[in-house]
Every structure is written in C-alpha cells, then in structure tokens.
Design a protein around this motif. Structure first.
Motif, PDB file in Angstrom:
ATOM      1  N   ASP A 234       9.583   2.505   5.235  1.00  0.00           N
ATOM      2  CA  ASP A 234       9.660   0.870   5.545  1.00  0.00           C
ATOM      3  C   ASP A 234      10.962   0.488   4.806  1.00  0.00           C
ATOM      4  O   ASP A 234      10.866  -0.379   3.881  1.00  0.00           O
ATOM      5  CB  ASP A 234       8.297   0.210   5.181  1.00  0.00           C
ATOM      6  CG  ASP A 234       8.223  -0.970   5.342  1.00  0.00           C
ATOM      7  OD1 ASP A 234       8.922  -1.777   6.058  1.00  0.00           O
ATOM      8  OD2 ASP A 234       7.530  -1.958   4.461  1.00  0.00           O
ATOM      9  N   LYS A 238       8.753  -4.369   6.448  1.00  0.00           N
ATOM     10  CA  LYS A 238       7.907  -5.161   7.351  1.00  0.00           C
ATOM     11  C   LYS A 238       6.598  -4.795   6.873  1.00  0.00           C
ATOM     12  O   LYS A 238       5.886  -5.475   7.520  1.00  0.00           O
ATOM     13  CB  LYS A 238       8.249  -4.215   8.601  1.00  0.00           C
ATOM     14  CG  LYS A 238       9.657  -4.539   9.245  1.00  0.00           C
ATOM     15  CD  LYS A 238       9.859  -5.926   9.893  1.00  0.00           C
ATOM     16  CE  LYS A 238      11.342  -6.021  10.229  1.00  0.00           C
ATOM     17  NZ  LYS A 238      12.265  -5.862   9.511  1.00  0.00           N
ATOM     18  N   GLY A 239       6.381  -3.790   6.005  1.00  0.00           N
ATOM     19  CA  GLY A 239       4.727  -3.630   5.609  1.00  0.00           C
ATOM     20  C   GLY A 239       4.784  -2.971   4.343  1.00  0.00           C
ATOM     21  O   GLY A 239       5.109  -3.970   3.159  1.00  0.00           O
ATOM     22  N   ASN A 240       4.684  -1.774   4.091  1.00  0.00           N
ATOM     23  CA  ASN A 240       4.139  -1.191   2.823  1.00  0.00           C
ATOM     24  C   ASN A 240       5.160  -1.217   1.715  1.00  0.00           C
ATOM     25  O   ASN A 240       4.784  -1.079   0.566  1.00  0.00           O
ATOM     26  CB  ASN A 240       3.561   0.229   2.901  1.00  0.00           C
ATOM     27  CG  ASN A 240       2.179  -0.102   3.403  1.00  0.00           C
ATOM     28  OD1 ASN A 240       1.579  -1.213   3.329  1.00  0.00           O
ATOM     29  ND2 ASN A 240       1.393   0.964   3.802  1.00  0.00           N
TER      30      ASN A 240
END
Ligand SMILES: O=C(O)C(=O)C[C@@H](O)[C@H](O)[C@H](O)COP(=O)(O)O
Length: 364
Positions: A234, A238-240
């Motif tokens: 990532d 955007k996430g984790n």
C-alpha cells in the motif's frame, strides 16, 4: 552485506545493510544511471561526521559533488530550510540527471527526499540513514515532506528512493537518546505485525542496548522487512499502510503541543500507551498485553506519559492528523500483540479522553 527488496507500484529498490560505506559506490553504479552530479544533504551534526567520507567516495564517479548542510532538528524541518536547500541545488548546478543523497536521520531524509520530489518536478535520490529510527522506518517507503505552521508532515509527497544504504556502524556515534527514540518505531513494528519479534525484543534487550552487532543487525533487518512489506502492499496509504501510524495519532499531537522539544520516538512511545488503552476500550486488547507493552517501553528507557499537557488539548489536536477525514478520527489499534487493525470513527470522545488522561503525567 544483507539485501532486502522494496517492491512498490512506482518503484523497485533495494535496502542494503552493511557495516561500513565501502559498498556504497558499487551499489550506486549498480543502479545503472549516469548521474550528472551528486548533492549530499545532511544536518550540522552529521556533516562533520560523515559528509566528507561520502563526498570523497562519490568523487570517484568523476562528476561534480556538492555538500549541503542545514541546521539540525525537527524545528528546522520547514519551508525556510527547504528554500535554502533549493537555493544550494540551483547554485551548485543540479539538473534533472543529478542525484540527491539524503544523509542522516529522519529530518534529513524527509527534507532531502522532498527536495528530490519537487526540484525540477522530481529527480532521483538515495537514502543513507544514520540514526536507528531512520534506518528502520523513515528512510523506507518514500514519505517525504516538511512540517508547516507546526503541523507535522503536512506538506509532502510520496517519492521513492533509488536505494536505501544502511551502515550500522553509524549507530556508534548516535546519541543515546536518539537510539532510544528509534526503539519506539521498532517496538511499533512488533506490535502491529509480529508477536515473535516482540518476544525477541523482550529477550534480547540487554544485547540490543549494548549494541551487540549480531542482535542489532537481525533487529534492523526484521524491522526493515516489516516496513517494506507494508509499504509494498500500500504505497500511498490508501489502507493498511496507516497501521504504521500505531502510536502516531496521539504521538504527533503531543510532538506538536510540546513544540518539538521531545524526540519523535518519545512521543510515539506515549502515543502507543494511549493506543493500547484505546485498543482495550474498543477491541478487548488484553490488559496483560498492554502491560507487556508498557514494561517493554519502560525497559528501553522510553517515556510512558507526557508532562504539562491536558487530555483535552491533545484530543483537539488529533483532528489535524492526516488520517482524519471530515470529523472522523482513525486510529491504528491492536487486537493482540502482532495483530493490528484500523479503527474508524467508532471510539467515543469519552473513551478517547479517558485513554489520553492515562498518559498525562499529572494523572500518575
Ligand atoms: O511510513 C509510514 O507510513 C509511517 O507512518 C511511518 C511513521 O513511523 C513515520 O513517522 C511517518 O513519517 C509518519 O507519517 P505521517 O503520514 O503520519 O506523517
């Protein structure tokens, strides 16, 4: 020498872990890019220690080499220092084929990286991190930037380096407090991804603190591995990737409210204690594991509470965090040691204030 790969969408590069700078020139040659000039950016603590050695090594390429020195400290990670760096690059004739070398800790890496991301709309750079924190965390993953009006890393860009070259011998000249500060990011890596690594940090503490070469190298490698895996999955958060922010939500708020008088890792340590309390409030993070975290931070000499602040002031500051969208606060939290998740907007103000209260020194 040990090698690790970072494989992001925008770039593939290597992290090299060595005990000296002897393989730096071959590693740059291995990039197979004909750089037109070299610009080594370091602060006034690191310049007298290592800049000459790096400039002399780079001179072997037969192209112009220049050193750029700026005043040390997070307080100087700002627009006026950036302006001076841009000015030096222009005066020294840097062009689109030049290589910027970020030499030093997180501040040097963030600023030299941001100069590389923006100068002539983006040129190449490498990271030579010389602090524990920058070796295991900030030099990897391409987050570059500066603070602005006291807001931490509020201006910046994702710009991946061509190479990260770690010389573990630089840790011998690192002030003890800076070493301890780096341990906070290492403990964070164990908390978010690897329970066995947490055990290792507990078991090997004396050898880590004695700078035992073998233990230190395995520890640096494991942290670089965790960091590069998260970043590879990532790149632009955007996430984790936001899991790497465990302890940073409150940590950054404290860093700013303390006007950058405390080291980054110290603030992250306090932030992790708060995050452990929030994890217990929300997800049933076992109290015994929260206690293990507190004991480990303490054993490495990291602070557990902050003097002279109120929970309310830290709470207000949380809303300037980059993970906050609208009014929704996001925290990286743990279910267990080694198992983390993102909590978005589910904690109440009362729960957050209660957790923050527990890391205010007046409460202890
Ligand atoms: O690389 C990341 O992603 C991290 O979050 C690593 C953090 O340890 C580091 O302090 C980072 O610079 C903080 O990033 P920010 O986006 O919260 O400013």
């Amino acid at each position: 020498m040990q090698r690790l790969d970072v494989e992001t969408k925008s770039k593939h590069y290597e992290i090299l872990v060595d005990q000296d700078f002897l393989d730096l020139v071959p590693a740059i040659r291995g990039l197979d890019k004909d750089f037109s000039s070299y610009h080594v950016v370091s602060d006034d603590n690191v310049t007298p220690l290592y800049q000459r050695e790096i400039l002399d090594a780079l001179a072997g390429f037969g192209k112009p080499v220049h050193g750029v020195t700026f005043p040390h400290g997070e307080k100087n990670k700002n627009l006026s220092t950036m302006e001076a760096i841009y000015q030096a690059l222009i005066e020294n004739g840097a062009d689109r084929k030049s290589l910027i070398v970020a030499l030093g800790g997180g501040v040097a890496g963030d600023m030299a990286g941001y100069a590389a991301a923006t100068y002539m709309r983006g040129i190449a750079y490498i990271q030579i991190p010389t602090t524990l924190l920058s070796q295991v965390d900030s030099s990897i993953g391409g987050k570059t930037g500066i603070d602005f009006n006291g807001y931490k890393n509020i201006i910046g860009a994702f710009h991946q380096p061509e190479l990260v070259y770690i010389n573990t011998a630089t840790l011998k000249t690192l002030p003890r407090g800076e070493f301890t500060s780096g341990m906070a990011e290492i403990i964070k890596h164990a908390m978010i991804k690897d329970a066995a690594y947490f055990d290792f940090l507990e078991l090997e503490r004396e050898r880590v603190q004695a700078l035992d070469h073998e233990v230190l190298t395995s520890m640096i490698l494991r942290s670089c591995e965790i960091k590069s895996q998260v970043v590879s999955e990532d790149e632009t958060e955007k996430g984790n990737r936001a899991l790497l922010n465990f302890g940073h939500t409150a940590g950054h708020a404290i860093e700013r409210l303390m006007d950058f008088r405390m080291l980054h890792g110290e603030c992250v340590s306090i932030g992790m204690v708060a995050a452990a309390r929030l994890s217990a409030a929300e997800g049933g993070f076992p109290p015994a594991e929260a206690e293990r975290l507190v004991r480990l931070l303490e054993a490495y000499g990291l602070p557990l509470a902050v003097p002279d602040l109120s929970a309310e002031s830290v709470y207000e500051e949380l809303f300037h965090d980059k993970k906050t969208m609208g009014n929704t606060l996001t925290f990286a939290l743990c279910r267990r040691i080694g198992d983390s998740y993102l909590s978005k907007g589910t904690l109440t103000k009362a729960q957050i204030l209660e957790a923050l209260d527990q890391v205010m020194e007046r409460e202890r």
